[in-house]
Design a protein around this motif. Structure first.
Motif, PDB file in Angstrom:
ATOM      1  N   ARG A  10       0.836  -1.201   0.000  1.00 17.92           N
ATOM      2  CA  ARG A  10       0.000   0.000   0.000  1.00 17.92           C
ATOM      3  C   ARG A  10       0.869   1.249   0.000  1.00 17.92           C
ATOM      4  O   ARG A  10       0.667   2.180  -0.780  1.00 17.92           O
ATOM      5  N   SER A  25       0.002  18.824 -10.567  1.00 20.92           N
ATOM      6  CA  SER A  25      -0.615  19.984  -9.922  1.00 20.92           C
ATOM      7  C   SER A  25       0.010  21.273 -10.427  1.00 20.92           C
ATOM      8  O   SER A  25      -0.698  22.240 -10.738  1.00 20.92           O
ATOM      9  N   ILE A  28      -1.197  21.915 -13.995  1.00 17.86           N
ATOM     10  CA  ILE A  28      -2.605  22.331 -14.041  1.00 17.86           C
ATOM     11  C   ILE A  28      -2.722  23.802 -13.660  1.00 17.86           C
ATOM     12  O   ILE A  28      -3.389  24.596 -14.343  1.00 17.86           O
ATOM     13  N   LEU A  53      -0.185  29.026  -7.117  1.00 17.69           N
ATOM     14  CA  LEU A  53      -1.193  28.169  -6.494  1.00 17.69           C
ATOM     15  C   LEU A  53      -0.953  26.698  -6.838  1.00 17.69           C
ATOM     16  O   LEU A  53      -1.111  25.821  -5.988  1.00 17.69           O
ATOM     17  N   ALA A  57      -0.283  23.691  -4.331  1.00 16.33           N
ATOM     18  CA  ALA A  57      -1.086  22.466  -4.311  1.00 16.33           C
ATOM     19  C   ALA A  57      -0.197  21.233  -4.379  1.00 16.33           C
ATOM     20  O   ALA A  57      -0.432  20.246  -3.687  1.00 16.33           O
TER      21      ALA A  57
ATOM     22  N   ILE B  73      -7.954  -0.994   4.489  1.00 18.95           N
ATOM     23  CA  ILE B  73      -7.671   0.433   4.288  1.00 18.95           C
ATOM     24  C   ILE B  73      -8.826   1.296   4.763  1.00 18.95           C
ATOM     25  O   ILE B  73      -8.647   2.244   5.511  1.00 18.95           O
ATOM     26  N   ILE B 151      -7.025  31.084  -0.355  1.00 22.88           N
ATOM     27  CA  ILE B 151      -5.832  30.337  -0.760  1.00 22.88           C
ATOM     28  C   ILE B 151      -6.144  28.852  -0.856  1.00 22.88           C
ATOM     29  O   ILE B 151      -5.787  28.189  -1.827  1.00 22.88           O
ATOM     30  N   PRO B 154      -8.695  27.332  -4.116  1.00 22.12           N
ATOM     31  CA  PRO B 154      -8.099  26.970  -5.408  1.00 22.12           C
ATOM     32  C   PRO B 154      -7.104  25.822  -5.309  1.00 22.12           C
ATOM     33  O   PRO B 154      -7.044  24.972  -6.212  1.00 22.12           O
ATOM     34  N   ILE B 155      -6.373  25.767  -4.190  1.00 27.67           N
ATOM     35  CA  ILE B 155      -5.403  24.677  -4.037  1.00 27.67           C
ATOM     36  C   ILE B 155      -6.116  23.333  -4.018  1.00 27.67           C
ATOM     37  O   ILE B 155      -5.705  22.383  -4.690  1.00 27.67           O
ATOM     38  N   GLU B 156      -7.241  23.274  -3.270  1.00 24.30           N
ATOM     39  CA  GLU B 156      -7.982  22.010  -3.211  1.00 24.30           C
ATOM     40  C   GLU B 156      -8.549  21.643  -4.577  1.00 24.30           C
ATOM     41  O   GLU B 156      -8.520  20.488  -4.978  1.00 24.30           O
ATOM     42  N   ILE B 158      -7.406  22.505  -7.533  1.00 22.47           N
ATOM     43  CA  ILE B 158      -6.316  22.034  -8.383  1.00 22.47           C
ATOM     44  C   ILE B 158      -5.926  20.616  -8.002  1.00 22.47           C
ATOM     45  O   ILE B 158      -5.680  19.757  -8.856  1.00 22.47           O
ATOM     46  N   GLY B 159      -5.911  20.341  -6.689  1.00 25.74           N
ATOM     47  CA  GLY B 159      -5.571  19.000  -6.242  1.00 25.74           C
ATOM     48  C   GLY B 159      -6.548  17.961  -6.756  1.00 25.74           C
ATOM     49  O   GLY B 159      -6.144  16.866  -7.169  1.00 25.74           O
ATOM     50  N   ALA B 161      -8.383  18.225  -9.491  1.00 28.76           N
ATOM     51  CA  ALA B 161      -8.161  18.064 -10.932  1.00 28.76           C
ATOM     52  C   ALA B 161      -6.932  17.196 -11.178  1.00 28.76           C
ATOM     53  O   ALA B 161      -6.909  16.365 -12.092  1.00 28.76           O
ATOM     54  N   LEU B 216      -5.438   3.545  -5.335  1.00 26.32           N
ATOM     55  CA  LEU B 216      -5.596   4.989  -5.217  1.00 26.32           C
ATOM     56  C   LEU B 216      -7.050   5.363  -5.161  1.00 26.32           C
ATOM     57  O   LEU B 216      -7.435   6.268  -4.405  1.00 26.32           O
ATOM     58  N   MET B 219      -8.160   4.780  -1.731  1.00 29.27           N
ATOM     59  CA  MET B 219      -7.649   5.801  -0.813  1.00 29.27           C
ATOM     60  C   MET B 219      -8.409   7.112  -0.952  1.00 29.27           C
ATOM     61  O   MET B 219      -8.662   7.795   0.048  1.00 29.27           O
ATOM     62  N   HIS B 229     -10.116  17.973   7.764  1.00 29.05           N
ATOM     63  CA  HIS B 229      -8.892  18.086   8.548  1.00 29.05           C
ATOM     64  C   HIS B 229      -8.763  19.464   9.169  1.00 29.05           C
ATOM     65  O   HIS B 229      -9.332  20.420   8.728  1.00 29.05           O
TER      66      HIS B 229
END
Lengths: 72, 229
Positions: A10, A25, A28, A53, A57, B73, B151, B154-156, B158-159, B161, B216, B219, B229
């Protein structure tokens, strides 16, 4: 499958996928910035902003992995 | 890359669908994989017995092993996700493996197939998130404090995507590269069995890529079930 082996597999899969997600990231973010600059005619500003950004990310992925590895 | 001879393409040409088939080789071979999976599932579940026949035995080992691994898991509450995760694994594994048969094209060596799989997976993580957290799911995207929202949001995004892209590009790149290497080696030194070691490696690559895709997605499902979080 033994418990230890399954845990190793894992983690191997998780960490090997980390590098790709960091690189993707960043790209993108960069491409969103370039696209938005083309839309609004504000040449370098949005590209730089979204590149930042994207880098943030990407590094957030690394930070999450570090946090996860400490918890395990 | 178009193969020199693809069995099912010739079959579809013979019944007059050649025009459709040449642009959509991966679709045709996806149907082939689906047919094989349905056939195997029918054989396994035809008459289930306490002392299993060979096909049922193989499926029992495979499915119970995967289920144990996945529950390890996600925890017990994630057991209901098993059908989606296992069908992703079986489909990707068989789709990768079918490329080793001469005259067959792996459907996962096309970006259309892998992007569809990745989209299903990532959209379903949000479905799980909304199911488990209701309207409070938006907190997953907002970060810990309110002034960091411009902040973090957009980071989330992008993550998320990057999740779609990394899932689809990894599988596509590996299978496409495998096919390309096989084609080049076959053209260079096919008479000396040069592609043979790469084909042996291809079995391993097929297993690993299917497993990584499965792992993945599991997960990501687990991440959507957790608290913000």
């Amino acid at each position: 499958m033994k418990k230890e082996t399954s845990k190793t597999i894992r983690e191997l899969a998780y960490y090997s996928s980390l590098g790709l997600s960091v690189a993707l990231s960043i790209f993108i973010g960069l491409f969103i910035g370039i696209w938005l600059d083309g839309k609004f005619d504000t040449k370098p500003v949005l590209t730089m902003l979204f590149l930042g950004l994207g880098i943030a990310a990407g590094f957030r992925n690394l930070l999450m992995a570090a946090k996860r590895s400490r918890k395990l | 890359m178009e193969h020199p001879y693809l069995f099912f393409v010739k079959l579809f040409e013979a019944i007059g669908l050649g025009h459709f088939v040449h642009g959509n080789v991966h679709v045709v071979y996806m149907w082939v994989v689906m047919a094989i999976l349905i056939l195997l599932g029918w054989l396994a579940g035809k008459n289930t017995q306490l002392v299993p026949e060979p096909v049922q035995n193989v499926f029992e080992v495979l499915v119970s092993g995967l289920e144990e691994f996945m529950v390890g898991i996600t925890g017990e509450e994630g057991r209901w996700l098993f059908p989606l995760a296992a069908s992703i694994f079986l489909f990707v594994f068989l789709g990768n493996l079918i490329g080793l048969v001469p005259g067959f094209f792996p459907p996962t060596a096309s970006l259309n197939t892998t992007a569809a799989l990745a989209l299903v997976t990532v959209v379903f993580t949000h479905v799980i998130g909304i199911k488990y957290h209701g309207a409070k799911y938006y907190k997953h995207f907002m970060g810990p404090v309110w002034w960091m929202v411009p902040i973090i949001l957009p980071i989330e995004l992008i993550g998320h995507a990057a999740r779609i892209l990394s899932l689809s590009f990894r599988l596509f790149g590996n299978m496409m590269g495998h096919e390309l290497v096989l084609g080049i080696l076959f053209a260079l030194a096919g008479a000396f069995f040069a592609p043979l070691p790469i084909m042996a490696l291809g079995i391993f690559v097929a297993l690993v890529q299917a497993f990584v895709f499965f792992l993945l997605s599991v997960m990501y499902f687990t991440g959507a079930m957790e608290h913000a979080h």
